[in-house]
Scaffold this active site. Structure first.
Site, mmCIF file in Angstrom:
data_model
loop_
_atom_site.group_PDB
_atom_site.id
_atom_site.type_symbol
_atom_site.label_atom_id
_atom_site.label_comp_id
_atom_site.label_asym_id
_atom_site.label_seq_id
_atom_site.Cartn_x
_atom_site.Cartn_y
_atom_site.Cartn_z
ATOM 1 N N HIS A 50 0.874 -1.177 0.000
ATOM 2 C CA HIS A 50 0.000 0.000 0.000
ATOM 3 C C HIS A 50 0.910 1.226 0.000
ATOM 4 O O HIS A 50 1.490 1.570 1.028
ATOM 5 C CB HIS A 50 -0.879 0.023 1.253
ATOM 6 C CG HIS A 50 -1.786 -1.166 1.370
ATOM 7 N ND1 HIS A 50 -3.104 -1.150 0.986
ATOM 8 C CD2 HIS A 50 -1.555 -2.429 1.823
ATOM 9 C CE1 HIS A 50 -3.658 -2.339 1.203
ATOM 10 N NE2 HIS A 50 -2.726 -3.139 1.718
ATOM 11 N N ASN B 229 -7.181 0.403 -2.144
ATOM 12 C CA ASN B 229 -8.050 0.911 -1.061
ATOM 13 C C ASN B 229 -7.587 2.277 -0.577
ATOM 14 O O ASN B 229 -7.368 2.493 0.606
ATOM 15 C CB ASN B 229 -8.098 -0.092 0.102
ATOM 16 C CG ASN B 229 -6.743 -0.324 0.735
ATOM 17 O OD1 ASN B 229 -5.708 -0.138 0.105
ATOM 18 N ND2 ASN B 229 -6.731 -0.729 1.989
ATOM 19 N N LYS C 267 -8.222 -6.343 -7.364
ATOM 20 C CA LYS C 267 -8.149 -6.772 -5.970
ATOM 21 C C LYS C 267 -9.552 -6.870 -5.409
ATOM 22 O O LYS C 267 -10.338 -5.920 -5.503
ATOM 23 C CB LYS C 267 -7.331 -5.741 -5.166
ATOM 24 C CG LYS C 267 -7.347 -5.960 -3.646
ATOM 25 C CD LYS C 267 -6.569 -7.189 -3.235
ATOM 26 C CE LYS C 267 -6.654 -7.505 -1.757
ATOM 27 N NZ LYS C 267 -5.964 -6.592 -0.868
ATOM 28 N N HIS D 177 -8.386 -10.971 -0.995
ATOM 29 C CA HIS D 177 -8.205 -10.944 0.466
ATOM 30 C C HIS D 177 -9.233 -11.938 1.031
ATOM 31 O O HIS D 177 -10.418 -11.646 1.065
ATOM 32 C CB HIS D 177 -8.467 -9.514 0.952
ATOM 33 C CG HIS D 177 -8.472 -9.356 2.451
ATOM 34 N ND1 HIS D 177 -8.017 -8.210 3.064
ATOM 35 C CD2 HIS D 177 -8.884 -10.166 3.469
ATOM 36 C CE1 HIS D 177 -8.155 -8.324 4.381
ATOM 37 N NE2 HIS D 177 -8.679 -9.503 4.652
ATOM 38 N N ASP E 283 2.393 -7.059 2.269
ATOM 39 C CA ASP E 283 1.240 -6.287 2.736
ATOM 40 C C ASP E 283 1.736 -5.068 3.527
ATOM 41 O O ASP E 283 1.219 -4.752 4.602
ATOM 42 C CB ASP E 283 0.285 -7.148 3.571
ATOM 43 C CG ASP E 283 -1.042 -6.440 3.837
ATOM 44 O OD1 ASP E 283 -1.316 -5.402 3.197
ATOM 45 O OD2 ASP E 283 -1.801 -6.908 4.707
HETATM 46 C C1 NCD Z 1 -4.828 -2.892 5.113
HETATM 47 C C2 NCD Z 1 -4.529 -1.421 4.957
HETATM 48 O O1 NCD Z 1 -4.102 -0.763 5.904
HETATM 49 O O2 NCD Z 1 -4.726 -0.892 3.845
HETATM 50 N N1 NCD Z 1 -4.530 -3.290 6.456
HETATM 51 C C3 NCD Z 1 -4.139 -4.524 6.845
HETATM 52 O O3 NCD Z 1 -4.160 -4.779 8.040
HETATM 53 N N2 NCD Z 1 -3.737 -5.436 5.995
HETATM 54 C C4 NCD Z 1 -6.271 -3.100 4.780
HETATM 55 C C5 NCD Z 1 -6.737 -4.496 4.846
HETATM 56 O O4 NCD Z 1 -6.196 -5.335 4.110
HETATM 57 O O5 NCD Z 1 -7.709 -4.793 5.552
HETATM 58 ZN ZN ZN Z 2 -3.121 -5.080 2.135
#
Ligand code: NCD
Ligand code: ZN
Length: 400
Positions: free
Chosen positions: A65, A97, A147, A169, A278
């Site tokens: 992200h 997101n 996604k 996910h 992630d």
């Molecule tokens: C993700 C995020 O911060 O964008 N956080 C996470 O804990 N993996 C969002 C998500 O995947 O729920």
């Molecule tokens: Zn993520």
């Protein structure tokens, strides 16, 4: 490019080649790699020649992200890609997101433009699930894949007819409850949530399940015949870390109990699975909110390769497995000419000192998120340089 074009960045020394370490000379012809024997001259603009280091194919992270736009207080593509370079990562795929959400053709264009302006590594964008198949068609030209979040499970029909990569996910909302108690999310967000969510994708052609955190999830993914990735934090850390470090170790899916962590690692070692971070940075003030309110996610790009190299140093996994999981297989999944140090592949590689041990001190990170559940841990393997498409982008603490 012909072999006569001048060399940008070269490297002379030990390289990871076809499953083992060997002496060689790496040359970059434009963006492309040329691998020669150890006696070949390194007549490049910059030539890295450092004893005690090894060159590995650049890491490829299919789940990060980078935030940006209206979430730039958490991270932006510049700071996120600096973190990538520090972690030996040469290509990343960014999640949709964000604010605005990348689930319309217009917002996808905005996202891709921002990545183009600010990324120091190769940055690819996933699209979120839009409202119609027509939009899917339009967006599939710019996105590396779609996604699917749990909130999208009831509109999977929109993706019918799309034949590209769908990254999922897998956490079924019916099996997910939040616990206000640090350490308990491993159970309140049930391990059953993963296989139950995966079942919804049985009729799909090409699905990849991301951040699978349980043996139950791995077994179901294999049973369905789909690929999956695991994160370094689920391989190495448990819910006891969440209990102690609270928000700084809060993540979705949650860190699991020791028995599940150990079995996940075992299954991963036996299988052809991908590692993805992630990398999910949030501002420190957000992580200082009370436990039920702080957002899940923490940074991972600067600790991922060293945490895998630590497993290598402990004799838990081979160097070949590290490269396969975090470079070769993810490159193949996204269809990139990365993941191998072979002539004709992109000249994107990282030079690491395998004998250097360092303590995770998150205040020294490049990401804006200067905290980590790995804080204080000693990890092996220091990234000395990262080269992207023949250009030196990181060397000894400096960015170019
Ligand atoms: C993700 C995020 O911060 O964008 N956080 C996470 O804990 N993996 C969002 C998500 O995947 O729920
Ligand atoms: Zn993520």
């Amino acid at each position: 490019m012909t072999s006569r074009s001048p060399c940008g960045t070269g490297y002379k020394g030990t390289i990871f080649y076809k499953g083992e370490l060997t002496e060689a000379t790496l040359l970059s012809r434009g963006e492309v790699l040329e691998v020669r024997g150890p006696a070949a001259p390194c007549d490049c603009e910059v030539c890295l020649e450092m004893g005690g280091t090894v060159a590995l194919p650049g890491m490829v992270d299919i789940h990060v992200h980078l935030r940006g736009l209206l979430l730039s207080h958490k991270e932006d593509p510049r700071t996120g890609s600096r973190a990538a370079l520090r972690g030996g990562v040469v290509a990343v795929a960014d999640m949709p997101n964000t604010l605005p959400k990348v689930n319309t053709p217009e917002n996808l264009k905005l996202k891709v433009e921002e990545l183009g302006k600010k990324c120091l590594v190769d940055c690819y964008a996933y699209a979120g699930v839009p409202g119609s198949p027509e939009e899917v068609k339009l967006m599939s030209r710019l996105a590396v894949g779609f996604k699917v979040y749990p909130e999208d499970y009831d509109k999977l029909h929109v993706l019918e007819g799309y034949e590209g990569l769908v990254v999922v996910h897998p956490e079924h909302p019916d099996y997910v409850k939040e616990s206000p108690e640090p350490g308990e999310r491993a159970f309140s967000r049930s391990p059953e949530a993963e296989p139950k969510a995966m079942e919804l994708f049985r009729s799909f052609k090409k699905v990849h399940f991301t951040h699978v955190s349980t043996p139950e999830g791995v077994r179901k993914a294999k049973d369905l015949g789909f690929s999956y990735d695991v994160t370094p934090h689920h391989l190495l850390l448990t819910n006891e870390v969440e209990r102690r470090k609270k928000c700084k170790a809060k993540v979705n899916p949650p860190l699991r109990d020791e028995a599940r962590r150990a079995e996940l690692l075992e299954l991963f070692l036996e299988d052809e699975a991908i590692v993805a971070t992630d990398h999910a940075p949030h501002a420190i003030w957000e992580k200082e909110l009370p436990f039920p309110e702080c957002p899940p996610g923490f940074p991972g790009l600067e600790t991922a390769l060293p945490s895998l190299l630590t497993l290598y140093k402990r004799g838990v996994m081979s160097l070949e497995k590290v490269v396969k999981a975090y470079s070769e297989l993810p490159a193949d999944l996204l269809g990139l000419r990365l993941g191998r140090l072979e002539s004709g592949f992109l000249a994107s590689f990282t030079v690491v000192d395998l004998n250097s041990r360092w303590r995770v001190e998150p205040w020294e990170f490049e990401t804006k998120a200067k905290y980590s559940p790995f804080e204080g841990m000693e990890l092996w393997g220091e990234v000395v340089a990262t080269v992207v498409r023949g250009k030196m982008r990181y060397f000894a603490g400096e960015f170019y």
